[in-house]
Design an enzyme around this catalytic site. Structure first.
Site, PDB file in Angstrom:
ATOM      1  N   SER A 252       0.188 -75.901   2.838  1.00 43.77           N
ATOM      2  CA  SER A 252      -1.090 -76.571   2.643  1.00 43.77           C
ATOM      3  C   SER A 252      -1.004 -77.482   1.444  1.00 43.77           C
ATOM      4  O   SER A 252      -0.221 -77.241   0.530  1.00 43.77           O
ATOM      5  CB  SER A 252      -2.190 -75.549   2.415  1.00 43.77           C
ATOM      6  N   LYS A 253      -1.859 -78.512   1.464  1.00 43.96           N
ATOM      7  CA  LYS A 253      -1.740 -79.495   0.402  1.00 43.96           C
ATOM      8  C   LYS A 253      -2.222 -78.961  -0.942  1.00 43.96           C
ATOM      9  O   LYS A 253      -2.002 -79.588  -1.959  1.00 43.96           O
ATOM     10  CB  LYS A 253      -2.441 -80.794   0.784  1.00 43.96           C
ATOM     11  N   ARG A 254      -2.839 -77.793  -0.930  1.00 40.18           N
ATOM     12  CA  ARG A 254      -3.201 -77.194  -2.218  1.00 40.18           C
ATOM     13  C   ARG A 254      -1.957 -76.786  -2.986  1.00 40.18           C
ATOM     14  O   ARG A 254      -1.927 -76.796  -4.201  1.00 40.18           O
ATOM     15  CB  ARG A 254      -4.048 -75.950  -1.992  1.00 40.18           C
ATOM     16  N   LYS A 255      -0.925 -76.362  -2.251  1.00 37.07           N
ATOM     17  CA  LYS A 255       0.254 -75.826  -2.932  1.00 37.07           C
ATOM     18  C   LYS A 255       1.441 -76.777  -2.940  1.00 37.07           C
ATOM     19  O   LYS A 255       2.298 -76.696  -3.805  1.00 37.07           O
ATOM     20  CB  LYS A 255       0.663 -74.507  -2.272  1.00 37.07           C
ATOM     21  N   ASN A 256       1.532 -77.630  -1.961  1.00 35.79           N
ATOM     22  CA  ASN A 256       2.652 -78.559  -1.831  1.00 35.79           C
ATOM     23  C   ASN A 256       2.102 -79.870  -1.321  1.00 35.79           C
ATOM     24  O   ASN A 256       1.251 -79.840  -0.437  1.00 35.79           O
ATOM     25  CB  ASN A 256       3.603 -78.063  -0.733  1.00 35.79           C
TER      26      ASN A 256
END
Ligand code: GLU
Length: 497
Positions: A252-256
């Protein structure tokens, strides 16, 4: 049977690395078998789909080198390849399903459905449609429709037993029918849902193998039922394992960063990114880690795909990219550098800002370093703010990030300026106080070339990644803090209408 595969992105956001991963496996399978690879745009969600995102997706997949034989931009015998241009086809098939007794008009209001769901949830039952309109006589449905009452089309679904099917990787798979809702096929606006459009298009486009992400496996019963209702032979189904963050959660774009464009902008070579995606679930017979697209096609076999959870590991990607960089000849490397950075298009965005500020040409690189490559390593000290605590700085960065995320298709200096101005006044901060940490986040220092020009030049992917890095440098946001900020942000947005 000739092999035909497809990738079917929904143009509702950044070109996601997951799209590239699925495209790559479909491409390799089609090419290995001398077949065709089709690009289909699934843009039936009219609110969220946009041409900007479609364009970004097509461009970034082209950049990677997975080219399609048929698609909205290249044509083909099975078009149109954009679902929004195929409404009449879906309406005709929906009508056929109704006439044959496999689907029905449903007049239930959103309020009724919401109440139904919450009552079911309160009773700890499986939520889903209760079949109220299933028993309506055809004549009653017709007169309500003729009177202009809003309605959707739903499919009939068995309530008992199991849907048994074969997934290429998983073998025999069973899903109880009780878990499957009477899916809406046509929405009140006449647009199809994903399920109806996807099945009709896969059939009419003669797709032989549907290779897609695991997140769609629970939709298989609905799809197979539609194939049966329409009297069609379903394609082979193969659900690829989902890409994961290093902590094994869904990528997910929260983490990567998940946008393909982000990787292009940080200087990853397309062949390295493709190679890296190829390693997600696939391995070469000789165990080689560095391989080209052609080499992958030559030995591609779905049997070599493993179902373990492939981890999208940036350290590994950087390592592999380094391998690819060193495999280039000096001339090739020089060409890449030129095309990536020292090209006229990019430089011409920067030079007007520089010309007004320098006495010698040598000042260019120090002034523009953060636009030419990675910024200086950020520190907590650099982010120290005259008026705000580190937690408040984190909040400013996170709120700005959320605001800017909504702007990705209008990433222009003046809009960026307006957006952050409005945010500052909603947060009751001076614009100076709001912008101070942003200068540091994008450049590592407190004075930069004009900020909004810089943000426009950096583009949304790099800007957002730098904001996220700065938040991490300040200790990051735990789940609780994140939730608290989300609430506060929501309240802020509501307050300002
Ligand atoms: N539009 C779907 C997506 O965005 C396609 C899923 C499928 O391949 O069936 O992933």
């Amino acid at each position: 049977m000739s092999v035909r595969t497809r990738v079917a992105p929904s143009p509702t956001g950044d070109p996601h690395v997951g799209n590239a991963y699925v495209a790559l496996f479909n491409y390799c399978f089609a090419k290995k078998h001398g077949g065709s690879f089709v690009m289909r745009i699934e843009d039936t969600d009219r609110e969220r789909s946009n041409p900007y995102s479609e364009n970004q997706i097509l461009q970034s997949l082209r950049w990677l080198g997975v080219s399609w034989d048929e698609g909205p931009d290249v044509g083909g015998d099975h078009g149109p390849y954009r679902q929004s241009e195929r409404s009449a086809i879906y309406a005709e098939h929906a009508k056929r399903l109704i006439d044959d007794g496999h689907a029905f008009y449903c007049f239930c209001t959103t309020e009724r459905l919401t109440t139904l769901r919450s009552e079911q949830a309160a009773r700890k039952e499986q939520t889903g449609y209760d079949g109220l309109c299933l028993g309506l006589a055809a004549s009653a449905s017709e007169s309500r429709r003729a009177a202009g009452e809003s309605c959707v089309v739903r499919m009939k679904v068995p309530s008992e037993g199991y849907c048994e099917f074969h997934d290429y990787f998983r073998g025999k798979t069973e899903i109880p029918w009780a878990q499957i809702d009477m899916q809406v096929l046509l929405k009140a606006d006449g647009m199809p849902t994903y399920h109806l459009a996807n099945v009709i298009d896969d059939h009419l486009m003669e797709i032989s193998h549907v290779i897609r992400g695991e997140e769609w496996i629970n939709s298989v019963p609905k799809h197979l039922l539609l194939y049966r209702y329409l009297g069609w032979e379903p394609p082979v189904l193969a659900h690829l394992p989902l890409l994961r963050n290093p902590d094994k959660s869904k990528l997910s774009k929260r983490k990567n960063p998940t946008s393909i464009d982000y990787y292009r902008r940080i200087g990853i070579l397309p062949e390295a990114l493709l190679n890296f995606l190829g390693l997600m679930g696939f391995s070469m017979p000789d165990g080689q880690e560095r391989f080209s697209l052609e080499a992958m096609v030559a030995v591609f076999d779905l049997e070599r795909v493993s179902l373990g959870s492939p981890v999208f590991d940036l350290t590994k990607l950087r390592w592999l990219n380094g391998q690819w960089i060193r495999s280039l000849s000096t001339d090739e490397f020089e060409e890449r550098v030129q095309a990536w950075l020292l090209n006229r298009d990019y430089l011409s965005q920067i030079t007007p800002l520089i010309q007004e500020r320098v006495e010698t040409l040598a000042e260019l690189a120090p002034l523009a370093d953060y636009l030419l490559g990675d910024p200086t390593k950020l520190t907590r000290d650099a982010l120290a703010h005259k008026a705000l605590s580190p937690d408040e700085v984190k909040k400013v960065l996170q709120f700005s990030l959320w605001r800017l995320e909504a702007l990705t298709d209008r990433w222009l200096r003046d809009e960026l300026h307006e957006t952050l101005n409005a945010l500052a006044s909603q947060m009751q901060l001076s614009i100076r106080d709001l912008l101070a940490p942003i200068f540091v986040a994008i450049s590592g220092r407190s004075v930069t070339l004009p900020l909004f020009d810089s943000l426009e030049i950096l583009g949304s992917d790099l800007t957002r990644a730098r904001f996220r890095d700065a938040i991490d440098v300040l200790g990051g946001l735990g789940t609780k803090a994140q939730r608290r900020l989300e609430k506060e942000y929501q309240a802020l947005a509501e307050l300002s209408g």
